[in-house]
Design an enzyme around this catalytic site. Structure first.
Site, PDB file in Angstrom:
ATOM      1  N   ASP A 274       0.829  -1.196   0.000  1.00  0.00           N
ATOM      2  CA  ASP A 274       0.000   0.000   0.000  1.00  0.00           C
ATOM      3  C   ASP A 274       0.869   1.253   0.000  1.00  0.00           C
ATOM      4  O   ASP A 274       1.909   1.301   0.657  1.00  0.00           O
ATOM      5  CB  ASP A 274      -0.887  -0.020   1.248  1.00  0.00           C
ATOM      6  CG  ASP A 274      -1.844   1.144   1.308  1.00  0.00           C
ATOM      7  OD1 ASP A 274      -2.707   1.245   0.422  1.00  0.00           O
ATOM      8  OD2 ASP A 274      -1.723   1.967   2.240  1.00  0.00           O
ATOM      9  N   GLU A 318       1.327  -0.501  -5.021  1.00  0.00           N
ATOM     10  CA  GLU A 318       0.405   0.575  -5.372  1.00  0.00           C
ATOM     11  C   GLU A 318       1.250   1.831  -5.606  1.00  0.00           C
ATOM     12  O   GLU A 318       1.507   2.607  -4.691  1.00  0.00           O
ATOM     13  CB  GLU A 318      -0.622   0.829  -4.268  1.00  0.00           C
ATOM     14  CG  GLU A 318      -1.638   1.889  -4.671  1.00  0.00           C
ATOM     15  CD  GLU A 318      -2.357   2.535  -3.492  1.00  0.00           C
ATOM     16  OE1 GLU A 318      -3.485   3.010  -3.684  1.00  0.00           O
ATOM     17  OE2 GLU A 318      -1.782   2.589  -2.388  1.00  0.00           O
TER      18      GLU A 318
END
Length: 575
Positions: A274, A318
């Site tokens: 993330d 990401e």
């Protein structure tokens, strides 16, 4: 990522070569232009790409001398199609309205029953789990314990049983790892905020402790990144409940390397990282090369540590950026894959407006770059939407034909394609975030055993034909289409693992490209339009010669000599 008050994730660490690599990248992709990104996902809760653009729209006239057939074949061995799951919304085993691991295990056969000869499963090869750690928030992106399971989802034994059953079916499992910040309710932060002498104080960034001037702004957020607690300012670029971790502290880096190994030891196959480009952050500019270098170096350090004991761990980042040059920095021994945000926008617009965007041209050049940077060790990660973006069916105004063609584009590209749960049945959803993460629709009418109810459905309220139950028995449904295209991919080696080459259809509404390995070449033809189209195949047989229809979604497709007749809204694979 998931956001409460702001926008996207944070960044960290240092590398020298990247400055010159950026120049090489720019030269390789000369002709690469950016345009407006039609999926405007900005809002006060959301991650915002730096450039809200559809990037990677490379000017085809920039280089007519592309190395289409003379270049070496650089395959991308694929784990298969990945399926993103929000456990809370998926399937509820105990009637409390919240999805859990026992429920997810019960539904594995829907995803892949382990038998390649059956046709009632999706046939996916991987699962990405949104955060599963304990958290005070419904979404889980503010973690309070990095080595435990959210008790609302079950126990560690439930998780291990799920992993075992997934692996029996040939499904790999990666989970969200949120290292940019913890929860403000994490014991580390509570102790750090209450005791300046705590060993955890330097796990976070305190302006007064580190002589940092309070000010600036973050590419990851839209408001003041500094928050006051007990007379001190701490950095929390998403919001006050998500204090940033300090990766300049080697103890923090070691902590997360150990956390990564812990989950891999349990049997996990890797991580979705993330906010990968926001671990380190310069609050004056997040676009400096120095910031990128620090981030890449941290992920290289992390990957090296994991690979010492788990050499096949899969890392997908990401890296919310539509610029291929930015993503390229991270495939240099830092990650296996970066999500292809630019291609997401391109595919959606192609399907919506029934216009060829020449993905083969774009990706051929992009992959040449990635291969140089990674020494051939990268796998693309294309996707249409995810938990932060307006759902694909909403972006396509509910048009099932357009949704089918978007899926066909996605699932015939190289790499590991990612599907967001419910997109295969056309679930709807727009901001706020909760409405993009509504309960999976299993039943006609929206209720039945295992149906989650944690969130009232705003967009998915049991409309006719919108459930798994109804679409499973309809051969023309969107779900049936997903199953068909994934089966094509799983049974055609060039589709699963092959490289890509540009191939011009000569027809505005028809997308064509070649997928190839050393032993197989196939031509992928997508008719994005609502009318039958005729494509004249190339008259250069020394380049490619396609003689037979290998797979098609519409049996009316015909190949007569060099003339391919392809029905409306259909896909045909030639060999």
């Amino acid at each position: 990522m998931l956001f409460i008050k702001k926008a996207s994730p944070l960044s960290h660490h240092s590398l020298k070569w990247i400055g010159s690599a950026t120049l090489a990248i720019t030269l390789l992709l000369s002709g690469c232009t950016s345009g407006p990104n039609s999926q405007n996902v900005n809002n006060s809760n959301e991650t915002t790409p730096e450039n809200n653009v559809a990037s990677l729209s490379i000017n085809e006239n920039a280089s007519k001398t592309n190395a289409t057939n003379n270049s070496s074949i650089d395959t991308q061995p694929s784990s298969g199609v990945f399926y993103e799951i929000f456990v809370r919304s998926f399937y509820d085993s105990d009637g409390d309205g919240i999805g859990d691991f026992k429920g997810l295990t019960q539904k594995l056969d829907y995803l892949n029953d382990g038998n390649p000869n059956t046709t009632e499963d999706l046939g996916i090869g991987g699962i990405w789990l949104m955060p599963i750690n304990p958290s005070p928030s419904y979404h889980g992106y503010d973690v309070t314990d990095y080595r435990s399971i959210n008790p609302e989802y079950g126990t560690m034994d439930d998780f291990k049983k799920f992993l075992d059953e997934a692996h029996k079916r040939g499904i790999k499992v990666v989970m969200d790892l949120v290292v940019n910040h913890s929860s403000s309710e994490h014991p580390w932060f509570i102790e750090a905020s209450e005791n300046k002498d705590s060993k955890y104080r330097d796990y976070y960034t305190w302006a007064e402790d580190q002589n940092i001037t309070v000010g600036g702004s973050s590419a990851a957020g839209s408001g003041n990144p500094w928050h006051v607690l007990n007379g001190s300012h701490y950095l929390g670029t998403f919001f006050s409940g998500m204090p940033d971790l300090n990766f300049d502290n080697p103890k923090v880096r070691d902590e997360f390397k150990d956390i990564g190994r812990y989950w891999l030891d349990l049997g996990l196959d890797g991580f979705r990282l993330d906010a990968a480009k926001h671990i380190y952050e310069n609050l004056l500019t997040d676009k400096s090369q120095e910031t990128t270098d620090k981030n890449v170096a941290w992920w290289q350090e992390f990957r090296k540590a994991l690979h010492e004991t788990h050499p096949h761990a899969y890392l997908v980042g990401e890296i919310w950026d539509n610029n291929a040059t930015t993503i390229a920095s991270y495939v240099n021994d830092a990650m296996d894959s970066g999500f292809n945000f630019g291609m997401s926008s391109i595919m959606i617009q192609s399907a919506k407006y029934e216009t060829d965007s020449k993905p083969g041209f774009t990706l051929e050049r992009t992959y040449t770059l990635y291969s140089k940077i990674s020494n051939g060790n990268f796998v693309d990660a294309p996707f249409l939407t995810n938990h932060d973006l307006v759902r694909i069916m909403t972006q396509l105004d509910g048009d099932t034909n357009h949704a089918k063609m978007a899926a066909s584009l996605l699932l015939t590209l190289p790499g590991n394609p990612f599907i967001y749960y419910g997109d295969e049945i056309g679930m709807l959803g727009a901001k706020p975030d909760e409405s993009i993460r509504e309960p999976m629709q299993w039943y006609k009418g929206g209720s039945g055993e295992g149906q989650t109810t944690w969130e009232l459905t705003t967009y998915n309220t049991g409309q006719p034909g919108s459930s798994v139950e109804e679409q499973t028995i309809d051969p023309d449904s969107l779900l049936s289409h997903y199953r068909t295209i994934i089966s094509f991919r799983n049974t055609v080696p060039a589709l699963k693992d092959g490289d890509i080459r540009n191939y011009s259809s000569g027809v505005k509404g028809v997308t064509t490209f070649v997928r190839l390995t050393e032993v197989q070449k196939v031509l992928v033809v997508h008719n994005l339009t609502g009318s039958e189209q005729i494509v004249e195949l190339t008259d250069e047989p020394e380049k490619y010669s396609f003689k037979d229809i290998l797979k098609t979604t519409n049996k009316e497709a015909k190949l007569e000599g060099s003339k391919l007749t392809i029905p409306a809204y259909s896909t045909t694979i030639l060999e």
